[in-house]
Design a protein around this motif. Structure first.
Motif, PDB file in Angstrom:
ATOM      1  N   GLY B 214       0.827  -1.211   0.000  1.00 52.45           N
ATOM      2  CA  GLY B 214       0.000   0.000   0.000  1.00 52.45           C
ATOM      3  C   GLY B 214       0.858   1.256   0.000  1.00 52.45           C
ATOM      4  N   ILE B 215       1.892   1.261   0.828  1.00 49.12           N
ATOM      5  CA  ILE B 215       2.766   2.437   0.908  1.00 49.12           C
ATOM      6  C   ILE B 215       3.448   2.682  -0.432  1.00 49.12           C
ATOM      7  CG2 ILE B 215       4.891   3.326   1.939  1.00 49.12           C
ATOM      8  CD1 ILE B 215       4.101   1.883   4.510  1.00 49.12           C
ATOM      9  N   VAL B 216       3.917   1.602  -1.033  1.00 51.38           N
ATOM     10  CA  VAL B 216       4.615   1.721  -2.318  1.00 51.38           C
ATOM     11  C   VAL B 216       3.689   2.314  -3.386  1.00 51.38           C
ATOM     12  CG1 VAL B 216       5.492   0.319  -4.217  1.00 51.38           C
ATOM     13  CG2 VAL B 216       6.334  -0.052  -1.912  1.00 51.38           C
ATOM     14  N   LEU B 217       2.470   1.767  -3.474  1.00 51.81           N
ATOM     15  CA  LEU B 217       1.500   2.266  -4.462  1.00 51.81           C
ATOM     16  C   LEU B 217       1.160   3.722  -4.195  1.00 51.81           C
ATOM     17  CD1 LEU B 217      -1.284  -0.339  -5.196  1.00 51.81           C
ATOM     18  CD2 LEU B 217       0.402   0.613  -6.748  1.00 51.81           C
ATOM     19  N   CYS B 218       0.906   4.016  -2.929  1.00 51.24           N
ATOM     20  CA  CYS B 218       0.518   5.358  -2.511  1.00 51.24           C
ATOM     21  C   CYS B 218       1.619   6.351  -2.885  1.00 51.24           C
ATOM     22  CB  CYS B 218       0.279   5.347  -1.012  1.00 51.24           C
ATOM     23  SG  CYS B 218      -0.098   6.929  -0.316  1.00 51.24           S
ATOM     24  N   ASN B 219       2.845   5.962  -2.656  1.00 52.65           N
ATOM     25  CA  ASN B 219       3.979   6.820  -2.969  1.00 52.65           C
ATOM     26  C   ASN B 219       4.072   7.081  -4.472  1.00 52.65           C
ATOM     27  OD1 ASN B 219       6.431   8.195  -2.316  1.00 52.65           O
ATOM     28  ND2 ASN B 219       7.482   6.493  -3.299  1.00 52.65           N
ATOM     29  N   ILE B 276      10.498  -2.589  -6.005  1.00 46.35           N
ATOM     30  CA  ILE B 276      10.399  -2.783  -4.550  1.00 46.35           C
ATOM     31  C   ILE B 276       9.198  -3.659  -4.224  1.00 46.35           C
ATOM     32  CG2 ILE B 276       9.955  -1.624  -2.358  1.00 46.35           C
ATOM     33  CD1 ILE B 276      11.487   0.732  -3.361  1.00 46.35           C
ATOM     34  N   LYS B 277       8.093  -3.360  -4.928  1.00 47.97           N
ATOM     35  CA  LYS B 277       6.869  -4.131  -4.701  1.00 47.97           C
ATOM     36  C   LYS B 277       7.122  -5.618  -4.953  1.00 47.97           C
ATOM     37  CE  LYS B 277       3.082  -5.464  -7.151  1.00 47.97           C
ATOM     38  NZ  LYS B 277       2.464  -5.461  -8.456  1.00 47.97           N
ATOM     39  N   LYS B 278       7.810  -5.910  -6.057  1.00 40.50           N
ATOM     40  CA  LYS B 278       8.116  -7.303  -6.394  1.00 40.50           C
ATOM     41  C   LYS B 278       8.986  -7.944  -5.314  1.00 40.50           C
ATOM     42  CE  LYS B 278       5.992  -8.903  -9.610  1.00 40.50           C
ATOM     43  NZ  LYS B 278       5.093  -9.911  -9.149  1.00 40.50           N
TER      44      LYS B 278
END
Lengths: 326, 288
Positions: B214-219, B276-278
């Protein structure tokens, strides 16, 4: 991590705290001009008073920029495409209604006119306003609701039609109607329209500021040529101090000097260099080769000033709405 | 014969006839997928980098060294570094509230949570102008009294970005928390753990993967936001111009290569985010 960023941003933004900062909210085609003028003024002001002054710029469609200032964008000075936009700011109470008489030349330091840009060799044979309504010609002009130049374009076309069809309002309306039927897309600002014509290759002719067209030719000298119509409008972009903002920020004297310097010989020369017609006849003569003579009329002569023209053509439900909605 | 049977053992089980499409349909589906992939994902991506490096690497570096570009990069990172933590708090609180408790109006809250997805960012921006304009906004008197500028300044841009990215973290957390149920929390509380202790030692570790995602997407969304920020920024070069806004400005100023150089930087940030997500997904799977 975030503390590092905050720290960096503090360092980066802090130098501006020591210097006086002015915000000039301007319209689209003045980007390159003010880039150079701001440096010249900073130097002049430093020599005169010893103070550092940094001028920040915001550019966009003239109407949109006026709206932002009314909404609270902290402009010290506004340098917009037409008096009507600054009138709107005056009506919101940010500056006095007699703003136009506070500076020389009706607050219009540099002039321009409306001309055409066509693709090299003029393949569609466009020479005057009358050619724009031929079937199959695509005309690029921005939206008069948001763009200053779009209003000048509209009025120039109307004025030419009046002269050409014996001062008959009905025939002028008919002409402008046909013209806008040939417009495939209305961009929101002058630069957007230029981009549409140049980068997206849409349209056969672009109606725009002469200064914007001269700049476009400079970027791509082999692809386009400018066509000067038989009659056009004298466009007078205007500048004004935003009293409410300068008084709150304490920048009145430097902002006033910033505007006055536009009328100096150096300011006029920089404007002429950036494709504006100087309002000073001597400076204009210096750049004679660049600016061919063109027959022009003013908005006051033909339309009785901006407020009349706005009411008749551009207000909600006025002539432009009727033309474009049908 | 013997080898043949052994080979057969390793064959996958025979597929269901419903998914056993004729060869041409399978081919067609794959073709459509490839066309879309190339046309809508790969080609724009290549164009960005091609245009960015068209006039050489030194020009590319010059474009990024431009002081206005640096200001834009710093501003974008500052906005993201403020609005993402804000969203983290909001997202955790909301997801926790929605999944661990029952109350009236819960479904309404869930619906409203998606509002920033449904509303056009431009409208969101205009709403904040109407609220916080120092000349005619709802709070204009207070703002003028304390001489605070929210819109056309950093705070307004943070507010707009936070609004647009509001659902991201909560939306990731809610399914993860729901899947876990409440038993472990009940167990913790029964064993005498305090509320905070339960939250930090049981609830939070259970949804770590979803939270990071969630943080990664939000960023990513916060850095790329254009519409809402464009309305509240006033687009002052070197002051309220974020990377996406400055890209538009550069393009308008005929500095196409510089515009694409900055675009490529933004794209790289996005690709890095996906990377990063991966990584998170990978380490998450390994542990399970």
């Amino acid at each position: 991590m975030k503390y590092i960023f905050c720290f960096i941003s503090l360092i980066v933004f802090s130098p501006s705290l020591n210097a006086i900062e002015l915000l000039n909210v301007s319209y689209d085609p003045t980007r390159e001009f003010y880039l150079e003028y701001n440096q010249a003024f900073s130097k002049y002001w430093k020599e005169k008073t010893g103070e550092e002054v940094i001028i920040k710029q915001s550019h966009g469609g003239s109407g949109r920029q006026a709206r932002a200032v009314i909404d609270g964008l902290d402009a010290d000075v506004v340098t917009l495409a037409l008096a009507a936009d600054i009138d709107a700011i005056a009506q919101a109470g940010l500056l006095p209604v007699n703003w136009q008489s506070r500076l020389p030349m009706n607050s219009s330091p540099y002039r321009s006119t409306i001309a055409f840009l066509v693709r090299k060799g003029n393949p569609k044979g466009i020479h005057d306003w009358g050619d724009l309504i031929k079937p199959g010609i695509q005309v690029i002009t921005p939206n008069p609701k948001t763009s200053g130049v779009a209003r000048w374009n509209f009025l120039a076309a109307w004025g030419w039609a009046l002269k050409n069809y014996g001062e008959d309002d009905k025939k002028a309306l008919d002409f402008v109607k046909k013209l806008y039927r040939n417009v495939p897309v209305l961009d929101s600002g002058a630069r957007g329209a230029t981009t549409t014509f140049q980068e997206r290759k849409i349209g056969d002719v672009l109606i725009n500021w002469e200064n914007e067209l001269l700049l476009a030719i400079k970027q791509f000298p082999d692809e386009y040529e400018i066509i000067i119509p038989s009659l056009s409008i004298l466009a007078e972009p205007v500048v004004a101090l935003v009293d409410k903002n300068v008084d709150r920020k304490g920048t009145r004297s430097v902002a006033q000097a910033y505007l006055e310097y536009l009328f100096s010989d150096e300011g006029q020369r920089i404007a002429a260099k950036h494709f504006y017609r100087s309002s000073n006849p001597e400076i204009l003569a210096e750049f004679k080769t660049r600016y061919p003579e063109i027959k022009t009329f003013t908005i006051d002569e033909v339309f009785g000033g901006w407020s009349n023209a706005t009411k008749k053509f551009f207000d909600e439900g006025a002539i432009f709405d009727q033309i474009y909605l049908n | 014969m013997e080898g043949n049977t052994r080979f057969r053992i390793f064959r996958p089980p025979k597929t269901n006839s419903a998914t056993n499409e004729p060869i041409y349909i399978r081919f067609l589906l794959i073709l459509i997928m490839f066309i879309f992939f190339i046309l809508f994902l790969l080609m724009p991506l290549i164009t960005v980098f091609y245009e960015a490096f068209k006039h050489g690497f030194s020009m590319y570096l010059n474009a990024l060294k431009d002081p206005f570009a640096c200001d834009a990069i710093i501003l974008t990172l500052s906005i993201a570094s403020i609005s993402v933590p804000l969203n983290l708090i909001f997202g955790l609180a909301t997801a926790w509230l929605i999944t661990k408790f029952d109350f009236y109006g819960k479904s309404l809250l869930v619906t409203f949570l998606d509002l920033p997805f449904a509303v056009s960012p431009v409208i969101a921006g205009l709403l904040f102008v109407l609220l916080f304009s120092p000349t005619h906004g709802w709070f204009s008197d207070i703002l003028r009294f304390f001489d605070i500028r929210l819109i056309f300044a950093l705070p307004g841009m943070v507010i707009a970005t936070t609004f647009v990215t509001l659902p991201f973290i909560a939306r990731e957390l809610i399914p993860a928390m729901q899947a876990r149920g409440n038993q472990e929390e009940y167990a913790a509380i029964t064993l005498g753990a305090s509320g905070w202790k339960t939250f930090f030692n049981v609830t939070l570790p259970n949804v770590k993967g979803a939270l990071f995602y969630g943080i990664v997407l939000c960023n990513a969304r916060a850095m790329g936001e254009f519409g809402a920020v464009s309305v509240v920024s006033g687009n002052i070069k070197g002051k309220t111009s974020t990377i996406p806004l400055y890209i538009e400005t550069l393009y308008m100023e005929y500095k196409t290569q510089a515009a694409f150089a900055l675009s490529s930087l933004l794209t790289l940030l996005a690709l890095f985010t996906l990377f990063i997500k991966k990584c998170i997904e990978f380490s998450y799977k390994k542990r399970i």
